[in-house]
Design an enzyme around this catalytic site. Sequence first.
Site, PDB file in Angstrom:
ATOM      1  N   ASN A 114      42.488  42.006  34.927  1.00 39.17           N
ATOM      2  CA  ASN A 114      43.062  43.241  35.485  1.00 39.17           C
ATOM      3  C   ASN A 114      43.347  43.170  36.986  1.00 39.17           C
ATOM      4  O   ASN A 114      44.080  44.004  37.515  1.00 39.17           O
ATOM      5  CB  ASN A 114      42.169  44.444  35.152  1.00 39.17           C
TER       6      ASN A 114
ATOM      7  N   GLU B   6      28.754  36.220  47.438  1.00 33.21           N
ATOM      8  CA  GLU B   6      30.096  36.669  47.869  1.00 33.21           C
ATOM      9  C   GLU B   6      29.968  37.503  49.140  1.00 33.21           C
ATOM     10  O   GLU B   6      30.912  37.602  49.928  1.00 33.21           O
ATOM     11  CB  GLU B   6      30.748  37.490  46.744  1.00 33.21           C
TER      12      GLU B   6
ATOM     13  N   ARG C 186      35.812  46.493  27.656  1.00 31.39           N
ATOM     14  CA  ARG C 186      35.475  47.919  27.874  1.00 31.39           C
ATOM     15  C   ARG C 186      35.638  48.711  26.586  1.00 31.39           C
ATOM     16  O   ARG C 186      36.535  48.438  25.791  1.00 31.39           O
ATOM     17  CB  ARG C 186      36.452  48.523  28.897  1.00 31.39           C
TER      18      ARG C 186
HETATM   19  C1  6MZ Z   1      33.527  40.383  42.109  1.00 31.28           C
HETATM   20  C2  6MZ Z   1      35.431  40.931  40.959  1.00 31.28           C
HETATM   21  C3  6MZ Z   1      36.230  40.551  42.066  1.00 31.28           C
HETATM   22  O1  6MZ Z   1      37.376  42.300  34.341  1.00 31.28           O
HETATM   23  O2  6MZ Z   1      38.780  44.359  34.311  1.00 31.28           O
HETATM   24  N1  6MZ Z   1      36.266  41.366  40.007  1.00 31.28           N
HETATM   25  N2  6MZ Z   1      34.100  40.836  40.994  1.00 31.28           N
HETATM   26  N3  6MZ Z   1      34.220  40.021  43.201  1.00 31.28           N
HETATM   27  C4  6MZ Z   1      35.570  40.104  43.229  1.00 31.28           C
HETATM   28  N4  6MZ Z   1      36.211  39.787  44.388  1.00 31.28           N
HETATM   29  C5  6MZ Z   1      37.306  40.502  44.922  1.00 31.28           C
HETATM   30  N5  6MZ Z   1      37.520  40.717  41.721  1.00 31.28           N
HETATM   31  C6  6MZ Z   1      37.528  41.212  40.448  1.00 31.28           C
HETATM   32  O3  6MZ Z   1      39.126  42.625  36.115  1.00 31.28           O
HETATM   33  C7  6MZ Z   1      38.680  43.436  37.168  1.00 31.28           C
HETATM   34  C8  6MZ Z   1      37.187  43.245  37.362  1.00 31.28           C
HETATM   35  O4  6MZ Z   1      36.906  41.915  37.815  1.00 31.28           O
HETATM   36  C9  6MZ Z   1      35.804  41.897  38.708  1.00 31.28           C
HETATM   37  C10 6MZ Z   1      35.332  43.343  38.844  1.00 31.28           C
HETATM   38  O5  6MZ Z   1      34.290  43.582  37.921  1.00 31.28           O
HETATM   39  C11 6MZ Z   1      36.587  44.130  38.467  1.00 31.28           C
HETATM   40  O6  6MZ Z   1      36.301  45.421  37.988  1.00 31.28           O
HETATM   41  P1  6MZ Z   1      38.751  42.869  34.570  1.00 31.28           P
HETATM   42  O7  6MZ Z   1      39.816  42.138  33.832  1.00 31.28           O
END
Ligand code: 6MZ
Length: 347
Positions: free
Chosen positions: A22, A205, A103
Amino acid sequence: MNNEVDVFYRELPKVELHAHLNGSVSYPTIEKLISRKPHLNIEHGMTAIGKGQRRTLDECFQVFKVIHQLVDTEEDILMVATDVIKEFAADGVKYLELRSTPRDEKTTGLTKKSYIETVIKAIKQCKSEGVDIDVRFLVAIDRRNGTEVAMETVKLAEDFMLSSDGLVLGLDLSGDPTVGHGKDLLPALQKAKNCGLKLSLHLSEVPSQLDESDLLLNLPPDRIGHGTFLHPEVGGSQGLVDKVVKNNIPLELCLTSNVKGQTVARYSEHHFKYWYQMGHPSVICTDDKGVFSTDLSQEYQLAASTFDLSREAVWKLSHDAIDCIFAPDTVKQQLKQKWIDLKPQVF
Ligand code: 6MZ
């Protein structure tokens, strides 16, 4: 996307190992989603961070919440995953490990199981259309959801690992790094490891996660996402670096994401330099190509221009990423052959 990227980087065959589904949604796909849900009053400025803009990491996590509102049906996920896969392929990515957090959406009937099934359907659909990219999936655990959900997610991932013909390979641990603690997730991660799921964990991070990183490195994970604050020059420790080196754990490094999310002050200070100079496996990735308005070719070009890498060095960097993939050795051999076939006579 950026048209200023040199053709060398576009044509460079690439491996993408750190891409959140996403976060990877492009402008044209967001437009399609907005037109499906005009009542949400979402504008594109709310779903991406443009050129020269920065946000705090906290603000980045607000952006994901907006995108999640737009992507809440099987139909949306199928479109998003198909578009993202085709965009990576068009950017010269030959092997992609996508990750996403399943989800449940009560209002639309989406379940975690149907979420994963739909991503797998998109992968298979692209394959049947002959899109030139090998795509695998990592099921993500959002750290803010705690122990129980993590356990549930491991069970789901295990079931899919056994039934997806090798498409589901492992787990990602991600989510807002300032929320929750890895110790609560350790039993789930250990269980995942024991049943053969590969582990890619976001580690350090943000600063002040040293205890957590130390604990999680004992698993050890198969790859590390970011690892921005692991090394002593930025407040990490030699002990952490030693664990990473001893276990030869590759790092997934996302330059634009870290600079736009302000965990790294400027490109020249990115920890790519520390690990790359040490000769440690370092893989250039995008993280969230939609949210951070980038693509993998651009990230390679940025790494090359910032750290003065020759074209041979860039080629080796993309080639060496093959050894860090979670798919089996047979796939690594096929990819290495592809790199041989595509290698230019002269750089
Ligand atoms: C940590 C991150 C992220 O899972 O809904 N996500 N988690 N650090 C980051 N650095 C910027 N970037 C994205 O994609 C969106 C989700 O990926 C993780 C977070 O949980 C975010 O809600 P999906 O496909």
